[in-house]
Write a protein that holds these residues in place. Sequence first.
Motif, PDB file in Angstrom:
ATOM      1  N   TRP A 217      56.863 -62.278  89.628  1.00 49.40           N
ATOM      2  CA  TRP A 217      56.227 -63.124  88.436  1.00 49.40           C
ATOM      3  C   TRP A 217      56.256 -62.206  87.081  1.00 49.40           C
ATOM      4  O   TRP A 217      56.578 -62.831  85.958  1.00 49.40           O
ATOM      5  N   ILE A 218      56.069 -61.000  87.434  1.00 53.42           N
ATOM      6  CA  ILE A 218      56.085 -60.107  86.122  1.00 53.42           C
ATOM      7  C   ILE A 218      57.532 -59.979  85.430  1.00 53.42           C
ATOM      8  O   ILE A 218      57.584 -60.022  84.435  1.00 53.42           O
ATOM      9  N   VAL A 219      58.275 -59.721  86.743  1.00 48.78           N
ATOM     10  CA  VAL A 219      59.663 -59.691  86.020  1.00 48.78           C
ATOM     11  C   VAL A 219      60.076 -60.815  85.437  1.00 48.78           C
ATOM     12  O   VAL A 219      61.056 -60.929  84.463  1.00 48.78           O
ATOM     13  N   LYS A 220      59.923 -62.028  85.626  1.00 49.43           N
ATOM     14  CA  LYS A 220      60.174 -63.279  85.313  1.00 49.43           C
ATOM     15  C   LYS A 220      59.523 -63.728  83.993  1.00 49.43           C
ATOM     16  O   LYS A 220      60.201 -64.423  83.027  1.00 49.43           O
ATOM     17  N   ASN A 221      58.324 -63.351  83.847  1.00 45.26           N
ATOM     18  CA  ASN A 221      57.686 -63.807  82.808  1.00 45.26           C
ATOM     19  C   ASN A 221      57.331 -62.743  81.820  1.00 45.26           C
ATOM     20  O   ASN A 221      56.659 -63.341  80.693  1.00 45.26           O
ATOM     21  N   LYS A 222      57.346 -61.588  82.100  1.00 45.38           N
ATOM     22  CA  LYS A 222      56.937 -60.691  81.128  1.00 45.38           C
ATOM     23  C   LYS A 222      58.285 -59.618  80.538  1.00 45.38           C
ATOM     24  O   LYS A 222      59.229 -59.835  81.278  1.00 45.38           O
ATOM     25  N   THR A 223      58.190 -59.006  79.530  1.00 42.01           N
ATOM     26  CA  THR A 223      59.057 -58.171  78.727  1.00 42.01           C
ATOM     27  C   THR A 223      59.126 -56.716  79.173  1.00 42.01           C
ATOM     28  O   THR A 223      58.057 -56.089  79.204  1.00 42.01           O
ATOM     29  N   TYR A 224      60.376 -56.201  80.016  1.00 40.19           N
ATOM     30  CA  TYR A 224      60.201 -54.885  80.164  1.00 40.19           C
ATOM     31  C   TYR A 224      60.025 -53.944  79.359  1.00 40.19           C
ATOM     32  O   TYR A 224      60.623 -54.096  78.223  1.00 40.19           O
ATOM     33  N   VAL A 225      59.312 -52.970  79.333  1.00 40.88           N
ATOM     34  CA  VAL A 225      59.067 -51.964  78.078  1.00 40.88           C
ATOM     35  C   VAL A 225      59.779 -50.645  78.653  1.00 40.88           C
ATOM     36  O   VAL A 225      60.549 -50.063  77.783  1.00 40.88           O
ATOM     37  N   THR A 226      59.180 -49.956  79.657  1.00 43.11           N
ATOM     38  CA  THR A 226      59.878 -48.592  80.180  1.00 43.11           C
ATOM     39  C   THR A 226      59.577 -48.484  81.493  1.00 43.11           C
ATOM     40  O   THR A 226      58.518 -49.372  82.225  1.00 43.11           O
ATOM     41  N   LYS A 227      59.927 -47.341  82.018  1.00 46.15           N
ATOM     42  CA  LYS A 227      59.571 -46.617  83.444  1.00 46.15           C
ATOM     43  C   LYS A 227      59.352 -45.322  83.293  1.00 46.15           C
ATOM     44  O   LYS A 227      59.885 -44.537  82.720  1.00 46.15           O
ATOM     45  N   ILE A 228      58.131 -45.107  83.744  1.00 43.81           N
ATOM     46  CA  ILE A 228      57.747 -43.615  84.116  1.00 43.81           C
ATOM     47  C   ILE A 228      57.255 -43.329  85.617  1.00 43.81           C
ATOM     48  O   ILE A 228      56.490 -43.905  86.108  1.00 43.81           O
ATOM     49  N   GLY A 229      58.099 -42.562  85.753  1.00 41.54           N
ATOM     50  CA  GLY A 229      57.898 -42.243  87.329  1.00 41.54           C
ATOM     51  C   GLY A 229      58.073 -43.393  88.235  1.00 41.54           C
ATOM     52  O   GLY A 229      59.343 -44.086  88.168  1.00 41.54           O
ATOM     53  N   GLY A 230      57.263 -43.714  89.220  1.00 36.52           N
ATOM     54  CA  GLY A 230      57.582 -45.050  90.076  1.00 36.52           C
ATOM     55  C   GLY A 230      57.222 -46.289  89.440  1.00 36.52           C
ATOM     56  O   GLY A 230      57.404 -47.160  90.207  1.00 36.52           O
ATOM     57  N   HIS A 231      56.522 -46.176  88.231  1.00 34.70           N
ATOM     58  CA  HIS A 231      55.882 -47.440  87.533  1.00 34.70           C
ATOM     59  C   HIS A 231      56.862 -48.080  86.605  1.00 34.70           C
ATOM     60  O   HIS A 231      57.222 -47.265  85.636  1.00 34.70           O
ATOM     61  N   SER A 232      57.207 -49.259  86.772  1.00 39.32           N
ATOM     62  CA  SER A 232      57.614 -50.036  85.592  1.00 39.32           C
ATOM     63  C   SER A 232      56.786 -50.827  84.898  1.00 39.32           C
ATOM     64  O   SER A 232      55.603 -51.283  85.607  1.00 39.32           O
ATOM     65  N   PHE A 233      56.781 -50.593  83.594  1.00 36.83           N
ATOM     66  CA  PHE A 233      55.677 -51.260  82.525  1.00 36.83           C
ATOM     67  C   PHE A 233      56.294 -52.503  81.572  1.00 36.83           C
ATOM     68  O   PHE A 233      57.421 -52.409  81.276  1.00 36.83           O
ATOM     69  N   TYR A 234      55.494 -53.486  81.857  1.00 35.23           N
ATOM     70  CA  TYR A 234      55.946 -54.911  80.988  1.00 35.23           C
ATOM     71  C   TYR A 234      54.821 -55.189  80.084  1.00 35.23           C
ATOM     72  O   TYR A 234      53.686 -54.853  80.171  1.00 35.23           O
ATOM     73  N   ASN A 235      55.070 -56.160  79.096  1.00 38.05           N
ATOM     74  CA  ASN A 235      54.126 -56.532  78.214  1.00 38.05           C
ATOM     75  C   ASN A 235      54.381 -58.038  78.233  1.00 38.05           C
ATOM     76  O   ASN A 235      55.656 -58.565  78.001  1.00 38.05           O
TER      77      ASN A 235
END
Length: 235
Positions: A217-235
């Motif tokens: 759901w996050i990948v489809k509906n939110k905008t990718y910001v960056t990746k730090i370590g094992g976490h991908s961050f979205y807005n």
Amino acid sequence: MKKRVLSILSALVLVLSPITEVFASESYVKLEFTSKGNEVSKLQQELKKLGYYNISIDGIFGIVTENAVINFQKDNKLIIDGIAGKQTQNALYNKSTTVSRGTSTLRSSSRNYSDEDLLWLARIIEAEASGESYEGKVAVGNVILNRVDSKEFPNTIYGVIFEYYKNIPQFSPVAEGTIYNKPSEESIKAAKDALNGVRPVGNSTYFFNPSKAAGTWIVKNKTYVTKIGGHSFYN
């Protein structure tokens, strides 16, 4: 007579030259989706300093840059159109209420946090990012505080952490019980930095570990910001 006229003209050139330079320095190029070049790179650099843009600077005004501009416009009560026109550029380049710290940003905040807030923020950081780098820990705290400031989520740290959607907790440590584990000194320090305004992931309000969850759901509906370590961050 001719020599006198030439002298006057020369004097005028000397007087007008600085004025011309001032007007030239005030010139700007309207930047919008699909714009490219050095001016876009400069825009991205300034947005990055303020925590709105968190990927590599490429000089291409794409969707991430547009979203960064929109978020900056929202925060500064500008016309929200995703276009970096004169008003937006002036506000961006003259911004003086933030201080950069490496790739993170310090931002002034009028919100007061209690010792209890610090404890719960450190607990969620420990539970979600105990194996991550220090920056990764601060990033998790950054996301929690962004949710607190967003109208889409509860307005307290405790409320954000223990929010449920369709009887499912938003954060797995709540379901697993690890939210009650004692936070490490590093997690406490990361929580303090986040509370003091360090924002390594800007306005991100979502994160997940792709190796542990699909995050569809996050990948489809939110905008990718960056990746730090094992976490991908979205807005």
